[in-house]
Design a protein around this motif. Sequence first.
Motif, PDB file in Angstrom:
ATOM      1  N   GLU A 142       0.830  -1.200   0.000  1.00  0.00           N
ATOM      2  CA  GLU A 142       0.000   0.000   0.000  1.00  0.00           C
ATOM      3  C   GLU A 142       0.873   1.263   0.000  1.00  0.00           C
ATOM      4  OE1 GLU A 142      -3.280   1.805   2.984  1.00  0.00           O
ATOM      5  OE2 GLU A 142      -3.493  -0.333   2.539  1.00  0.00           O
ATOM      6  N   ALA A 143       1.973   1.231   0.777  1.00  0.00           N
ATOM      7  CA  ALA A 143       2.889   2.373   0.812  1.00  0.00           C
ATOM      8  C   ALA A 143       3.574   2.552  -0.542  1.00  0.00           C
ATOM      9  CB  ALA A 143       3.923   2.180   1.915  1.00  0.00           C
ATOM     10  N   PHE A 144       3.962   1.455  -1.166  1.00  0.00           N
ATOM     11  CA  PHE A 144       4.566   1.515  -2.497  1.00  0.00           C
ATOM     12  C   PHE A 144       3.591   2.098  -3.518  1.00  0.00           C
ATOM     13  CE2 PHE A 144       4.343  -0.941  -6.496  1.00  0.00           C
ATOM     14  CZ  PHE A 144       5.425  -0.393  -7.164  1.00  0.00           C
ATOM     15  N   LEU A 145       2.350   1.656  -3.462  1.00  0.00           N
ATOM     16  CA  LEU A 145       1.341   2.154  -4.393  1.00  0.00           C
ATOM     17  C   LEU A 145       1.116   3.642  -4.202  1.00  0.00           C
ATOM     18  CD1 LEU A 145      -0.734   1.392  -6.582  1.00  0.00           C
ATOM     19  CD2 LEU A 145      -2.382   1.006  -4.736  1.00  0.00           C
ATOM     20  N   GLU A 179      -9.037  -2.114   6.990  1.00  0.00           N
ATOM     21  CA  GLU A 179      -9.084  -0.688   6.701  1.00  0.00           C
ATOM     22  C   GLU A 179      -7.886  -0.269   5.845  1.00  0.00           C
ATOM     23  OE1 GLU A 179     -11.239   1.683   7.237  1.00  0.00           O
ATOM     24  OE2 GLU A 179     -12.680   0.397   8.272  1.00  0.00           O
ATOM     25  N   VAL A 180      -8.158   0.470   4.795  1.00  0.00           N
ATOM     26  CA  VAL A 180      -7.091   1.079   4.002  1.00  0.00           C
ATOM     27  C   VAL A 180      -6.523   2.250   4.797  1.00  0.00           C
ATOM     28  CG1 VAL A 180      -6.571   2.286   1.846  1.00  0.00           C
ATOM     29  CG2 VAL A 180      -8.185   0.374   1.852  1.00  0.00           C
ATOM     30  N   HIS A 181      -5.212   2.424   4.743  1.00  0.00           N
ATOM     31  CA  HIS A 181      -4.560   3.436   5.566  1.00  0.00           C
ATOM     32  C   HIS A 181      -4.990   4.850   5.181  1.00  0.00           C
ATOM     33  CE1 HIS A 181      -1.010   0.927   7.310  1.00  0.00           C
ATOM     34  NE2 HIS A 181      -2.146   0.289   7.339  1.00  0.00           N
ATOM     35  N   ASP A 182      -4.966   5.730   6.169  1.00  0.00           N
ATOM     36  CA  ASP A 182      -5.403   7.109   5.967  1.00  0.00           C
ATOM     37  C   ASP A 182      -4.577   7.827   4.901  1.00  0.00           C
ATOM     38  OD1 ASP A 182      -7.412   6.863   7.792  1.00  0.00           O
ATOM     39  OD2 ASP A 182      -6.302   7.789   9.447  1.00  0.00           O
ATOM     40  N   ARG A 187      -5.092  10.612  -0.422  1.00  0.00           N
ATOM     41  CA  ARG A 187      -4.680  10.811  -1.819  1.00  0.00           C
ATOM     42  C   ARG A 187      -5.864  10.652  -2.775  1.00  0.00           C
ATOM     43  NH1 ARG A 187      -3.593  12.307  -5.882  1.00  0.00           N
ATOM     44  NH2 ARG A 187      -1.857  11.933  -7.315  1.00  0.00           N
ATOM     45  N   CYS A 188      -6.924   9.966  -2.308  1.00  0.00           N
ATOM     46  CA  CYS A 188      -8.020   9.576  -3.186  1.00  0.00           C
ATOM     47  C   CYS A 188      -9.305  10.345  -2.890  1.00  0.00           C
ATOM     48  CB  CYS A 188      -8.332   8.077  -3.009  1.00  0.00           C
ATOM     49  SG  CYS A 188      -6.957   6.955  -3.351  1.00  0.00           S
ATOM     50  N   LEU A 189     -10.162  10.418  -3.896  1.00  0.00           N
ATOM     51  CA  LEU A 189     -11.570  10.676  -3.653  1.00  0.00           C
ATOM     52  C   LEU A 189     -12.187   9.363  -3.165  1.00  0.00           C
ATOM     53  CD1 LEU A 189     -12.423  12.682  -6.905  1.00  0.00           C
ATOM     54  CD2 LEU A 189     -11.778  13.590  -4.663  1.00  0.00           C
TER      55      LEU A 189
END
Length: 288
Positions: A142-145, A179-182, A187-189
Amino acid sequence: MNSPAEMAAALDGAGYLPDDGIATAAFLAVRMGRPLLCEGDPGTGKTALARALAAALGVRLIRLQCHEGIDAAQALYDWDFPRQLLHLRTLEAAAGELDVAATESSLYTSRFLLARPLLRALWEAPCVLLVDEIDRADDEFEAFLLEVLSEYTVSIPEFGTVTAPEPPVVLLTSNRTREVHDALKRRCLYHWLEHPDLPREVAILRRRLPDLDERLGEQVATAVRRMRGMELLKPPGVAESLDWAQALLALGSTELDTELAARTLGAVLKYREDAERVRADGDFRGAP
């Protein structure tokens, strides 16, 4: 596209029936150049939205399917070692003694680079990049993405820097198994996809299955909606509604009666415990 209404019409033309919230979220993602994170239960149409968005924009869809243990190499690129080795042996046979620097340089070119979905999206933009089920990946991925989506640039040590000529339209999906990280969410809508209401689900069924009678479509959609409220192991989504309606059409049915519903539950429920619970309920057809 200049408005959510135009986006809704384009998605509709691509075979996807959006509500106002979906059309607005998709329009803003395209207009603002921001990734769109879509969360919701399985079967609410997250992946189908990405396909329809690519069709509506007239661009290619590139899909990265996330899974447990996925890493940067699987998502970004790899080198075609067998072809590199064959190339090296060919050079040796043709030239005998090799210039080391020139040989090494010839091994690390686009000819031998295996582009995975993220790199392909940067190279082939404009496109729609679907990062499917990001919640199944780990924190490191997730951090890489997040790093890639921040600049739409990647650096390949042996090759150089690859930058998208224009940012791809990025849609991430999550079934919220974690949960996806904050940091990624910021970064996203964001849009939460609900199961469609009854009229919209009937419209989806009849759009995908033109031979489906309106009454039978209402019976299937109503029954499926009732199942979703029964706390099943895997509540059925729209895909299962479509499978069930298609199965009934294949049997030549025009009416969803109790016996037929019980015999065809395997098209809509995929766990024995769920089917037993629905059968035990007895009155599950939900026919209008």
